[in-house]
Write a protein that holds these residues in place. Structure first.
Motif, PDB file in Angstrom:
ATOM      1  N   ASN A   1       0.850  -1.192   0.000  1.00 33.73           N
ATOM      2  CA  ASN A   1       0.000   0.000   0.000  1.00 33.73           C
ATOM      3  C   ASN A   1       0.884   1.239   0.000  1.00 33.73           C
ATOM      4  O   ASN A   1       1.229   1.775   1.047  1.00 33.73           O
ATOM      5  N   ILE A   2       1.279   1.658  -1.188  1.00 35.92           N
ATOM      6  CA  ILE A   2       2.173   2.806  -1.333  1.00 35.92           C
ATOM      7  C   ILE A   2       1.394   4.036  -1.789  1.00 35.92           C
ATOM      8  O   ILE A   2       0.293   3.919  -2.323  1.00 35.92           O
ATOM      9  N   THR A   3       1.984   5.193  -1.558  1.00 35.52           N
ATOM     10  CA  THR A   3       1.384   6.438  -2.019  1.00 35.52           C
ATOM     11  C   THR A   3       1.515   6.528  -3.528  1.00 35.52           C
ATOM     12  O   THR A   3       2.619   6.440  -4.059  1.00 35.52           O
ATOM     13  N   LEU A   4       0.396   6.659  -4.218  1.00 35.99           N
ATOM     14  CA  LEU A   4       0.427   6.799  -5.669  1.00 35.99           C
ATOM     15  C   LEU A   4      -0.080   8.156  -6.138  1.00 35.99           C
ATOM     16  O   LEU A   4       0.200   8.571  -7.241  1.00 35.99           O
ATOM     17  N   ASP A   5      -0.824   8.831  -5.299  1.00 37.96           N
ATOM     18  CA  ASP A   5      -1.374  10.141  -5.662  1.00 37.96           C
ATOM     19  C   ASP A   5      -0.716  11.218  -4.806  1.00 37.96           C
ATOM     20  O   ASP A   5      -0.769  11.152  -3.576  1.00 37.96           O
ATOM     21  N   VAL A   6      -0.093  12.166  -5.465  1.00 39.77           N
ATOM     22  CA  VAL A   6       0.536  13.276  -4.753  1.00 39.77           C
ATOM     23  C   VAL A   6       0.213  14.582  -5.471  1.00 39.77           C
ATOM     24  O   VAL A   6      -0.125  14.590  -6.649  1.00 39.77           O
ATOM     25  N   ALA A   7       0.315  15.672  -4.743  1.00 41.91           N
ATOM     26  CA  ALA A   7       0.150  17.001  -5.345  1.00 41.91           C
ATOM     27  C   ALA A   7       1.542  17.515  -5.701  1.00 41.91           C
ATOM     28  O   ALA A   7       2.492  17.311  -4.953  1.00 41.91           O
ATOM     29  N   PHE A   8       1.643  18.155  -6.844  1.00 43.68           N
ATOM     30  CA  PHE A   8       2.923  18.651  -7.328  1.00 43.68           C
ATOM     31  C   PHE A   8       2.920  20.171  -7.386  1.00 43.68           C
ATOM     32  O   PHE A   8       1.893  20.780  -7.655  1.00 43.68           O
ATOM     33  N   ALA A   9       4.091  20.750  -7.164  1.00 43.26           N
ATOM     34  CA  ALA A   9       4.282  22.192  -7.330  1.00 43.26           C
ATOM     35  C   ALA A   9       5.752  22.408  -7.689  1.00 43.26           C
ATOM     36  O   ALA A   9       6.621  21.698  -7.183  1.00 43.26           O
ATOM     37  N   PRO A  10       6.032  23.369  -8.537  1.00 41.88           N
ATOM     38  CA  PRO A  10       7.437  23.658  -8.869  1.00 41.88           C
ATOM     39  C   PRO A  10       8.207  24.094  -7.617  1.00 41.88           C
ATOM     40  O   PRO A  10       7.677  24.816  -6.761  1.00 41.88           O
ATOM     41  N   LYS A  11       9.456  23.658  -7.501  1.00 40.37           N
ATOM     42  CA  LYS A  11      10.300  24.017  -6.364  1.00 40.37           C
ATOM     43  C   LYS A  11      10.361  25.536  -6.203  1.00 40.37           C
ATOM     44  O   LYS A  11      10.303  26.056  -5.077  1.00 40.37           O
ATOM     45  N   LYS A  12      10.462  26.241  -7.302  1.00 39.74           N
ATOM     46  CA  LYS A  12      10.523  27.701  -7.262  1.00 39.74           C
ATOM     47  C   LYS A  12       9.287  28.280  -6.561  1.00 39.74           C
ATOM     48  O   LYS A  12       9.392  29.207  -5.760  1.00 39.74           O
ATOM     49  N   PHE A  13       8.109  27.734  -6.856  1.00 40.17           N
ATOM     50  CA  PHE A  13       6.866  28.192  -6.224  1.00 40.17           C
ATOM     51  C   PHE A  13       6.877  27.878  -4.729  1.00 40.17           C
ATOM     52  O   PHE A  13       6.554  28.726  -3.902  1.00 40.17           O
TER      53      PHE A  13
ATOM     54  N   ASP B   1     -18.143   3.368  -0.008  1.00 39.78           N
ATOM     55  CA  ASP B   1     -17.610   2.017  -0.230  1.00 39.78           C
ATOM     56  C   ASP B   1     -16.139   2.073  -0.653  1.00 39.78           C
ATOM     57  O   ASP B   1     -15.330   1.245  -0.230  1.00 39.78           O
ATOM     58  N   MET B   2     -15.792   3.057  -1.484  1.00 42.74           N
ATOM     59  CA  MET B   2     -14.397   3.209  -1.906  1.00 42.74           C
ATOM     60  C   MET B   2     -13.526   3.651  -0.730  1.00 42.74           C
ATOM     61  O   MET B   2     -12.398   3.179  -0.563  1.00 42.74           O
ATOM     62  N   ILE B   3     -14.050   4.557   0.085  1.00 34.70           N
ATOM     63  CA  ILE B   3     -13.282   5.066   1.218  1.00 34.70           C
ATOM     64  C   ILE B   3     -12.990   3.969   2.238  1.00 34.70           C
ATOM     65  O   ILE B   3     -11.900   3.911   2.802  1.00 34.70           O
ATOM     66  N   VAL B   4     -13.949   3.085   2.475  1.00 31.73           N
ATOM     67  CA  VAL B   4     -13.764   2.040   3.495  1.00 31.73           C
ATOM     68  C   VAL B   4     -13.018   0.815   2.971  1.00 31.73           C
ATOM     69  O   VAL B   4     -12.673  -0.075   3.752  1.00 31.73           O
ATOM     70  N   ASP B   5     -12.740   0.753   1.681  1.00 30.55           N
ATOM     71  CA  ASP B   5     -11.972  -0.354   1.119  1.00 30.55           C
ATOM     72  C   ASP B   5     -10.644  -0.458   1.877  1.00 30.55           C
ATOM     73  O   ASP B   5      -9.945   0.532   2.043  1.00 30.55           O
ATOM     74  N   PRO B   6     -10.268  -1.647   2.348  1.00 34.30           N
ATOM     75  CA  PRO B   6      -9.033  -1.787   3.129  1.00 34.30           C
ATOM     76  C   PRO B   6      -7.762  -1.402   2.365  1.00 34.30           C
ATOM     77  O   PRO B   6      -6.747  -1.085   2.983  1.00 34.30           O
ATOM     78  N   ASP B   7      -7.807  -1.405   1.055  1.00 36.07           N
ATOM     79  CA  ASP B   7      -6.639  -1.014   0.258  1.00 36.07           C
ATOM     80  C   ASP B   7      -6.590   0.487  -0.019  1.00 36.07           C
ATOM     81  O   ASP B   7      -5.645   0.968  -0.635  1.00 36.07           O
ATOM     82  N   THR B   8      -7.602   1.229   0.424  1.00 34.93           N
ATOM     83  CA  THR B   8      -7.638   2.673   0.219  1.00 34.93           C
ATOM     84  C   THR B   8      -7.169   3.360   1.490  1.00 34.93           C
ATOM     85  O   THR B   8      -7.684   3.088   2.567  1.00 34.93           O
ATOM     86  N   ARG B   9      -6.178   4.230   1.326  1.00 35.67           N
ATOM     87  CA  ARG B   9      -5.667   4.976   2.473  1.00 35.67           C
ATOM     88  C   ARG B   9      -5.561   6.441   2.115  1.00 35.67           C
ATOM     89  O   ARG B   9      -5.171   6.789   1.006  1.00 35.67           O
ATOM     90  N   PHE B  10      -5.900   7.281   3.064  1.00 38.95           N
ATOM     91  CA  PHE B  10      -5.769   8.720   2.899  1.00 38.95           C
ATOM     92  C   PHE B  10      -4.760   9.197   3.928  1.00 38.95           C
ATOM     93  O   PHE B  10      -4.933   8.987   5.123  1.00 38.95           O
ATOM     94  N   SER B  11      -3.694   9.815   3.446  1.00 40.70           N
ATOM     95  CA  SER B  11      -2.633  10.247   4.338  1.00 40.70           C
ATOM     96  C   SER B  11      -1.807  11.339   3.671  1.00 40.70           C
ATOM     97  O   SER B  11      -1.689  11.378   2.449  1.00 40.70           O
ATOM     98  N   THR B  12      -1.231  12.193   4.495  1.00 35.02           N
ATOM     99  CA  THR B  12      -0.276  13.174   3.981  1.00 35.02           C
ATOM    100  C   THR B  12       1.153  12.734   4.299  1.00 35.02           C
ATOM    101  O   THR B  12       2.081  13.522   4.217  1.00 35.02           O
ATOM    102  N   VAL B  13       1.297  11.466   4.655  1.00 38.43           N
ATOM    103  CA  VAL B  13       2.617  10.888   4.886  1.00 38.43           C
ATOM    104  C   VAL B  13       2.945   9.971   3.707  1.00 38.43           C
ATOM    105  O   VAL B  13       2.295   8.947   3.517  1.00 38.43           O
ATOM    106  N   PRO B  14       3.929  10.352   2.887  1.00 38.85           N
ATOM    107  CA  PRO B  14       4.289   9.512   1.747  1.00 38.85           C
ATOM    108  C   PRO B  14       4.807   8.139   2.202  1.00 38.85           C
ATOM    109  O   PRO B  14       5.684   8.055   3.062  1.00 38.85           O
ATOM    110  N   THR B  15       4.251   7.092   1.640  1.00 34.25           N
ATOM    111  CA  THR B  15       4.584   5.724   2.036  1.00 34.25           C
ATOM    112  C   THR B  15       5.066   4.926   0.830  1.00 34.25           C
ATOM    113  O   THR B  15       4.454   4.970  -0.235  1.00 34.25           O
ATOM    114  N   GLY B  16       6.161   4.194   1.005  1.00 37.69           N
ATOM    115  CA  GLY B  16       6.669   3.312  -0.038  1.00 37.69           C
ATOM    116  C   GLY B  16       7.339   4.019  -1.194  1.00 37.69           C
ATOM    117  O   GLY B  16       7.551   3.429  -2.250  1.00 37.69           O
ATOM    118  N   MET B  17       7.699   5.273  -1.010  1.00 37.54           N
ATOM    119  CA  MET B  17       8.277   6.040  -2.116  1.00 37.54           C
ATOM    120  C   MET B  17       9.658   5.525  -2.521  1.00 37.54           C
ATOM    121  O   MET B  17       9.998   5.522  -3.699  1.00 37.54           O
TER     122      MET B  17
END
Length: 120
Positions: A10-22, A70-86
């Motif tokens: 169960n790794i983080t696959l969705d992240v928000a991106f922003a340019p380093k300069k920003f 149903d999607m939120i409670v799926d055991p494979d679905t996780r919501f976190s702001t801690v990157p995991t498995g990167m």
């Protein structure tokens, strides 16, 4: 049926991106975004039904809140702001040739405000 969790964990696959300069020019805005994501994650953990209802109301497409819940409670679905498995994922991408330079630690790939979190 196998899925990505079966192969990679169960790794983080969705992240928000922003340019380093920003990010460098807007540390308060960056922190405010992270704080908002933390608040949203806490709401989802506390009240999945309410989170599903909020999503359904704000969606531009008609969606049933029960389906969202149903999607939120799926055991494979996780919501976190801690990157995991990167590091595991970047190792795979490096071996596959998708990235040339492999990061030395997970926090190299994220804004400094996340570095103190227990990512991997």
């Amino acid at each position: 049926m196998l899925n990505s969790v079966d192969y990679l964990g169960n790794i983080t696959l969705d992240v928000a991106f922003a340019p380093k300069k920003f990010v460098d020019a807007n540390p308060k805005m960056t922190q405010a975004f992270i704080d908002a994501m933390d608040d949203a994650t806490a709401l989802i953990a506390k009240d999945k039904k309410l989170a599903a209802e909020i999503y359904a109301r704000s969606s531009k497409i008609k969606v049933d809140p029960v389906e969202i819940q149903d999607m939120i409670v799926d055991p494979d679905t996780r919501f976190s702001t801690v990157p995991t498995g990167m590091m595991q994922f970047s190792e795979f991408m490096h071996r596959a040739g998708s990235i040339k330079l492999k990061p030395t630690k997970w926090s190299d790939m994220f804004v400094p405000q996340l570095a103190s979190r227990p990512g991997s």
